[in-house]
Design a protein around this motif. Structure first.
Motif, PDB file in Angstrom:
ATOM      1  N   VAL B 150     -26.262   2.448  72.917  1.00 43.25           N
ATOM      2  CA  VAL B 150     -27.416   3.091  73.552  1.00 43.25           C
ATOM      3  C   VAL B 150     -27.028   4.462  74.100  1.00 43.25           C
ATOM      4  O   VAL B 150     -27.752   5.445  73.938  1.00 43.25           O
ATOM      5  CB  VAL B 150     -27.993   2.199  74.675  1.00 43.25           C
ATOM      6  N   TYR B 151     -25.845   4.538  74.725  1.00 44.68           N
ATOM      7  CA  TYR B 151     -25.426   5.814  75.304  1.00 44.68           C
ATOM      8  C   TYR B 151     -25.238   6.872  74.222  1.00 44.68           C
ATOM      9  O   TYR B 151     -25.695   8.005  74.356  1.00 44.68           O
ATOM     10  CB  TYR B 151     -24.126   5.638  76.100  1.00 44.68           C
ATOM     11  N   ARG B 152     -24.570   6.487  73.120  1.00 40.15           N
ATOM     12  CA  ARG B 152     -24.359   7.431  72.021  1.00 40.15           C
ATOM     13  C   ARG B 152     -25.681   7.941  71.467  1.00 40.15           C
ATOM     14  O   ARG B 152     -25.860   9.126  71.213  1.00 40.15           O
ATOM     15  CB  ARG B 152     -23.595   6.763  70.880  1.00 40.15           C
ATOM     16  N   LEU B 153     -26.606   6.984  71.262  1.00 44.37           N
ATOM     17  CA  LEU B 153     -27.878   7.359  70.648  1.00 44.37           C
ATOM     18  C   LEU B 153     -28.707   8.254  71.557  1.00 44.37           C
ATOM     19  O   LEU B 153     -29.332   9.216  71.118  1.00 44.37           O
ATOM     20  CB  LEU B 153     -28.694   6.098  70.321  1.00 44.37           C
ATOM     21  N   ALA B 154     -28.718   7.932  72.846  1.00 42.62           N
ATOM     22  CA  ALA B 154     -29.663   8.598  73.746  1.00 42.62           C
ATOM     23  C   ALA B 154     -29.129   9.927  74.266  1.00 42.62           C
ATOM     24  O   ALA B 154     -29.894  10.762  74.717  1.00 42.62           O
ATOM     25  CB  ALA B 154     -30.001   7.683  74.915  1.00 42.62           C
ATOM     26  N   THR B 155     -27.810  10.133  74.214  1.00 37.26           N
ATOM     27  CA  THR B 155     -27.248  11.337  74.810  1.00 37.26           C
ATOM     28  C   THR B 155     -26.719  12.261  73.732  1.00 37.26           C
ATOM     29  O   THR B 155     -25.796  11.912  73.018  1.00 37.26           O
ATOM     30  CB  THR B 155     -26.114  10.971  75.778  1.00 37.26           C
ATOM     31  N   PHE B 156     -27.354  13.402  73.590  1.00 37.32           N
ATOM     32  CA  PHE B 156     -26.790  14.407  72.711  1.00 37.32           C
ATOM     33  C   PHE B 156     -26.971  15.761  73.361  1.00 37.32           C
ATOM     34  O   PHE B 156     -27.842  15.937  74.208  1.00 37.32           O
ATOM     35  CB  PHE B 156     -27.429  14.366  71.320  1.00 37.32           C
ATOM     36  N   ASN B 157     -26.138  16.703  72.980  1.00 34.23           N
ATOM     37  CA  ASN B 157     -26.125  18.008  73.640  1.00 34.23           C
ATOM     38  C   ASN B 157     -26.039  17.873  75.148  1.00 34.23           C
ATOM     39  O   ASN B 157     -26.644  18.629  75.902  1.00 34.23           O
ATOM     40  CB  ASN B 157     -27.359  18.827  73.286  1.00 34.23           C
ATOM     41  N   ARG B 158     -25.339  16.851  75.595  1.00 36.48           N
ATOM     42  CA  ARG B 158     -25.088  16.652  77.023  1.00 36.48           C
ATOM     43  C   ARG B 158     -26.344  16.411  77.840  1.00 36.48           C
ATOM     44  O   ARG B 158     -26.393  16.671  79.027  1.00 36.48           O
ATOM     45  CB  ARG B 158     -24.337  17.852  77.609  1.00 36.48           C
ATOM     46  N   ARG B 159     -27.418  15.972  77.199  1.00 38.72           N
ATOM     47  CA  ARG B 159     -28.546  15.521  78.015  1.00 38.72           C
ATOM     48  C   ARG B 159     -29.102  14.237  77.424  1.00 38.72           C
ATOM     49  O   ARG B 159     -28.937  13.946  76.246  1.00 38.72           O
ATOM     50  CB  ARG B 159     -29.625  16.592  78.134  1.00 38.72           C
ATOM     51  N   THR B 160     -29.750  13.474  78.307  1.00 37.22           N
ATOM     52  CA  THR B 160     -30.269  12.190  77.867  1.00 37.22           C
ATOM     53  C   THR B 160     -31.756  12.287  77.629  1.00 37.22           C
ATOM     54  O   THR B 160     -32.500  12.819  78.432  1.00 37.22           O
ATOM     55  CB  THR B 160     -29.988  11.116  78.930  1.00 37.22           C
ATOM     56  N   ASP B 161     -32.159  11.775  76.502  1.00 40.95           N
ATOM     57  CA  ASP B 161     -33.550  11.796  76.131  1.00 40.95           C
ATOM     58  C   ASP B 161     -34.162  10.456  76.560  1.00 40.95           C
ATOM     59  O   ASP B 161     -33.748   9.403  76.077  1.00 40.95           O
ATOM     60  CB  ASP B 161     -33.607  11.971  74.614  1.00 40.95           C
ATOM     61  N   ILE B 162     -35.143  10.498  77.473  1.00 40.06           N
ATOM     62  CA  ILE B 162     -35.673   9.240  78.022  1.00 40.06           C
ATOM     63  C   ILE B 162     -36.282   8.346  76.939  1.00 40.06           C
ATOM     64  O   ILE B 162     -35.926   7.177  76.839  1.00 40.06           O
ATOM     65  CB  ILE B 162     -36.722   9.488  79.133  1.00 40.06           C
ATOM     66  N   PRO B 163     -37.199   8.868  76.102  1.00 36.51           N
ATOM     67  CA  PRO B 163     -37.784   7.984  75.085  1.00 36.51           C
ATOM     68  C   PRO B 163     -36.725   7.371  74.163  1.00 36.51           C
ATOM     69  O   PRO B 163     -36.783   6.178  73.880  1.00 36.51           O
ATOM     70  CB  PRO B 163     -38.714   8.912  74.292  1.00 36.51           C
ATOM     71  N   THR B 164     -35.746   8.190  73.745  1.00 38.08           N
ATOM     72  CA  THR B 164     -34.710   7.651  72.856  1.00 38.08           C
ATOM     73  C   THR B 164     -33.929   6.552  73.553  1.00 38.08           C
ATOM     74  O   THR B 164     -33.616   5.516  72.961  1.00 38.08           O
ATOM     75  CB  THR B 164     -33.726   8.757  72.425  1.00 38.08           C
ATOM     76  N   MET B 165     -33.641   6.779  74.841  1.00 35.11           N
ATOM     77  CA  MET B 165     -32.875   5.783  75.576  1.00 35.11           C
ATOM     78  C   MET B 165     -33.628   4.454  75.647  1.00 35.11           C
ATOM     79  O   MET B 165     -33.085   3.391  75.350  1.00 35.11           O
ATOM     80  CB  MET B 165     -32.600   6.291  76.988  1.00 35.11           C
ATOM     81  N   LEU B 166     -34.931   4.539  76.009  1.00 31.63           N
ATOM     82  CA  LEU B 166     -35.717   3.308  76.130  1.00 31.63           C
ATOM     83  C   LEU B 166     -35.892   2.637  74.768  1.00 31.63           C
ATOM     84  O   LEU B 166     -35.796   1.421  74.643  1.00 31.63           O
ATOM     85  CB  LEU B 166     -37.085   3.604  76.761  1.00 31.63           C
ATOM     86  N   LEU B 167     -36.111   3.459  73.731  1.00 26.57           N
ATOM     87  CA  LEU B 167     -36.291   2.892  72.393  1.00 26.57           C
ATOM     88  C   LEU B 167     -34.997   2.254  71.891  1.00 26.57           C
ATOM     89  O   LEU B 167     -35.027   1.182  71.275  1.00 26.57           O
ATOM     90  CB  LEU B 167     -36.761   3.966  71.410  1.00 26.57           C
ATOM     91  N   ALA B 168     -33.862   2.922  72.165  1.00 27.27           N
ATOM     92  CA  ALA B 168     -32.585   2.325  71.765  1.00 27.27           C
ATOM     93  C   ALA B 168     -32.400   0.987  72.465  1.00 27.27           C
ATOM     94  O   ALA B 168     -31.947   0.008  71.860  1.00 27.27           O
ATOM     95  CB  ALA B 168     -31.431   3.278  72.102  1.00 27.27           C
ATOM     96  N   GLY B 169     -32.803   0.929  73.750  1.00 24.90           N
ATOM     97  CA  GLY B 169     -32.734  -0.339  74.483  1.00 24.90           C
ATOM     98  C   GLY B 169     -33.634  -1.390  73.853  1.00 24.90           C
ATOM     99  O   GLY B 169     -33.238  -2.548  73.680  1.00 24.90           O
ATOM    100  N   VAL B 170     -34.848  -0.987  73.476  1.00 30.84           N
ATOM    101  CA  VAL B 170     -35.780  -1.911  72.823  1.00 30.84           C
ATOM    102  C   VAL B 170     -35.158  -2.449  71.541  1.00 30.84           C
ATOM    103  O   VAL B 170     -35.184  -3.661  71.266  1.00 30.84           O
ATOM    104  CB  VAL B 170     -37.127  -1.205  72.502  1.00 30.84           C
ATOM    105  N   ALA B 171     -34.553  -1.538  70.758  1.00 35.39           N
ATOM    106  CA  ALA B 171     -33.962  -1.951  69.484  1.00 35.39           C
ATOM    107  C   ALA B 171     -32.819  -2.940  69.710  1.00 35.39           C
ATOM    108  O   ALA B 171     -32.749  -3.979  69.045  1.00 35.39           O
ATOM    109  CB  ALA B 171     -33.458  -0.734  68.725  1.00 35.39           C
ATOM    110  N   VAL B 172     -31.936  -2.612  70.678  1.00 38.79           N
ATOM    111  CA  VAL B 172     -30.813  -3.520  70.948  1.00 38.79           C
ATOM    112  C   VAL B 172     -31.330  -4.869  71.425  1.00 38.79           C
ATOM    113  O   VAL B 172     -30.865  -5.930  70.996  1.00 38.79           O
ATOM    114  CB  VAL B 172     -29.858  -2.899  71.986  1.00 38.79           C
TER     115      VAL B 172
END
Lengths: 263, 351
Positions: B150-172
């Motif tokens: 989840v951390y790898r997916l949601a964090t790029f360019n040193r910032r965290t994308d909220i929707p990606t983070m929540l969606l990655a959590g949903v997927a996991v």
């Protein structure tokens, strides 16, 4: 002394810096100038260690930048990035005190420093406000106060450096002048080496001890404002005709504006 | 908003400590046999051999075998989950992170479930000997993997994308949910009961050894988290900013991810998935004590413990002598809270 030896930065086929060399001594306010995409921010990010150049060397006091630990660097160098987000409701005082994190000075001393830098940045009245509720310019001033707090006291006989990426971009006219005056004084009286990127050429002309002009990742001119900010160079680098005349109040300062007939 | 002050921090933590003691005492005396506070204290003393015991009373045994281990577990689970939530929110620079939502808990639950169903058949002998530890080890592998993904997916360019983070959590969560479903399909009846218990969350514990294993992992890890308060504060400014303040950001991030995975897996392997504690507690506390982690982290630990003890009292008494799985209680309270947060977040973006 911060020494840059022949550095190049290449990011996916774009050469952002191309064989750039320059020495930055302490006690000098040095302005990095140049058009958008010239490499000003890239240079600052190399100096602050965020980008490792693909070629070349950066040394702080004779020691390669990568050989210093983050903590060692933090006690003698502070960095103001172009953008910085903080969405959590820290108070202005808390944010400024974070600048004292690398030091083991007493809490009372840190408080004193915080009050002092806040006064210098005209933020004393904001001290108890939550940071996210401030305007963009106020936030920029508070971040500036934070990095000033970080290098406010000299640690042992270490040199001190401040790196600022467009520190006046969100400030109104009077705060722009106040900040640059402060930086000029800190460089002179406190022997801090200040490297600052800027778009406003007239501010640079008025306050810089030294101007560095960059274009396409290469150093174009390096010297006093009077030498660097001349009509020929500026017109060539920025691509518009410029008027450069001596300042009416002080002829040693060039006054710069685009000509009216460049359409 | 008030600035951080050492004295205010001490006062707040002292106050929360007193509330924790009171709720703990109440929790010990509440249950299918209702007792007065005095009787409870007396019986607790009797169980530990501090006071001469009364052979006619069953209360010391009820307390020692059921209520005390349960209370200790509630404290560990509540404080561990609340602290993990606080740390994840600071790590992601984002107030919507939570071990349950990000799949850290379900990753651990899958590890635990796989050990129960597959482990019993293949390594029956080893499982008997090292059961608790093996369970926790596999649960740790599960939670660590989920969190890293989840951390790898949601964090790029040193910032965290909220929707990606929540969606990655949903997927996991979806993947682990499906895998746990598959395991329950091939599980025997007793294993199946264990699995259901895992997915709903429960604090019933009768085995002091199991509790000790969890405590041994979770408590030191929680204390280790406390030492990162300043680094977490700096991280909220941004990763570069934290680096320029002298922190070894990459190293600290890895360490925090491992610690959170340790805490969550130790907790999940004994109590199953108890959701939303890690989301709700830091949120409410930030409104009251501010965002400084030097106070927020220890306050989260105490408040999480208090909240979970209260939820457990409700779970045990509302349909006594039966009990509702505590995960249901926290989800019933936490779900609407999360929806409220989303609505607030959406409004903030709209303006």
């Amino acid at each position: 002394m911060l020494r840059v030896k022949d550095i190049s930065v290449k990011i996916s086929d774009h050469l952002l810096l191309d064989g750039f060399s320059c020495d930055f001594p302490t006690g000098q306010l040095c302005m990095i100038l140049g058009p958008n995409g010239a490499g000003k921010t890239t240079l600052l990010r190399c100096l602050d260690g965020e980008i490792t150049p693909s070629n070349g060397l950066i040394e702080l006091n004779g020691r390669s930048l990568s050989k210093w630990t983050n903590l060692e660097l933090a006690t003698q160098r502070a960095v103001l990035p172009q953008h910085s987000n903080l969405d959590f409701p820290f108070t202005v005082q808390d944010v400024v005190l974070m600048g004292r994190t690398p030091h083991d000075t007493s809490e009372e001393q840190d408080q004193e420093i915080a009050h002092c830098v806040l006064a210098h940045c005209d933020c004393t009245h904001l001290i108890d406000r939550a940071f996210p509720t401030l305007s963009g310019g106020e936030q920029q001033r508070v971040h500036t106060a934070r990095i000033l707090a970080q290098v406010w006291l000299r640690v042992a006989d270490q040199s001190r450096f401040l790196l600022l990426d467009e520190p006046v971009s969100a400030l109104d006219l009077s705060h722009q002048y106040a900040l640059l005056q402060l930086l000029q004084r800190l460089a002179k009286e406190q022997q801090i080496g200040i490297i600052c990127s800027l778009h406003n050429l007239n501010l640079a002309a008025q306050f810089a001890d030294r101007c560095i002009l960059i274009e396409n990742g290469r150093l174009v001119a390096d010297g006093s404002a009077k030498v660097v900010l001349n009509k020929g160079i500026l017109s060539q680098v920025f691509g518009i005709e410029m008027w450069v005349t001596p300042h009416p109040q002080n002829p040693s300062i060039p006054l710069i504006m685009p000509t009216l007939d460049h359409h | 908003m008030q600035s951080y002050s050492k004295y205010r921090a001490r006062g707040t933590l002292g106050g929360l400590g007193v509330i924790l003691l009171v709720t703990s005492a109440y929790s010990l005396s509440a249950g299918s046999i209702d007792t007065s506070l005095l009787e409870t204290l007396l019986a607790t003393g009797q169980f530990f051999g501090l006071v001469a015991s009364d052979p006619n009373s069953s209360l010391p045994l009820v307390l020692g075998q059921i209520r005390i281990p349960r209370l200790i577990l509630a404290i560990i689970v509540g404080s561990g989950l609340a602290m993990s939530g606080t740390v994840l929110q600071a790590l992601f620079r984002n107030p919507m992170a939570d071990p349950g939502l990000l799949g850290v808990s379900s990753g651990a639950a899958f590890g635990a479930a796989a050990t129960i169903v597959l482990g019993f058949s293949f390594f029956a002998q080893a499982f008997m000997l090292f059961g608790n530890w093996l369970l926790m080890l596999v649960a740790f592998a599960g939670s660590f993997t989920s969190l890293s993904v989840v951390y790898r997916l949601a964090t790029f360019n040193r910032r965290t994308d909220i929707p990606t983070m929540l969606l990655a959590g949903v997927a996991v969560n979806a993947i682990t949910g499906a895998l746990i479903g598959l395991l329950s399909y091939i599980a025997s009846d007793t294993e199946l009961r264990d699995l259901i218990f895992w997915s709903l969350g429960s604090l019933s514990v009768t085995d002091w050894w199991k509790l000790a294993a969890t405590a041994l992992i979770a408590i030191p890890s929680c204390f280790a988290l406390l030492f990162h308060a300043r680094a977490l504060n700096a991280n909220l400014l941004g990763e570069s900013e934290a680096r320029h303040l002298g922190f070894d950001v990459e190293k600290i991030k890895k360490r925090l991810i491992i610690l959170v995975a340790l805490v969550v897996s130790a907790i999940v392997s004994i109590s199953g998935i108890i959701g939303f504690v890690g989301l709700v507690v830091p949120h409410l506390l930030r409104l009251v004590v501010g965002p400084d982690h030097r106070l927020l982290l220890p306050a989260s630990a105490l408040t999480g413990a208090i909240l979970l003890i209260l939820a457990d009292i409700v779970a045990r008494t509302i349909v006594a002598p039966a009990e509702i799985p505590i995960g249901i209680i926290t989800a019933v309270l936490g779900g609407p809270f999360f929806l409220g947060l989303l609505i607030r977040h959406k409004r903030k973006q709209a303006f």
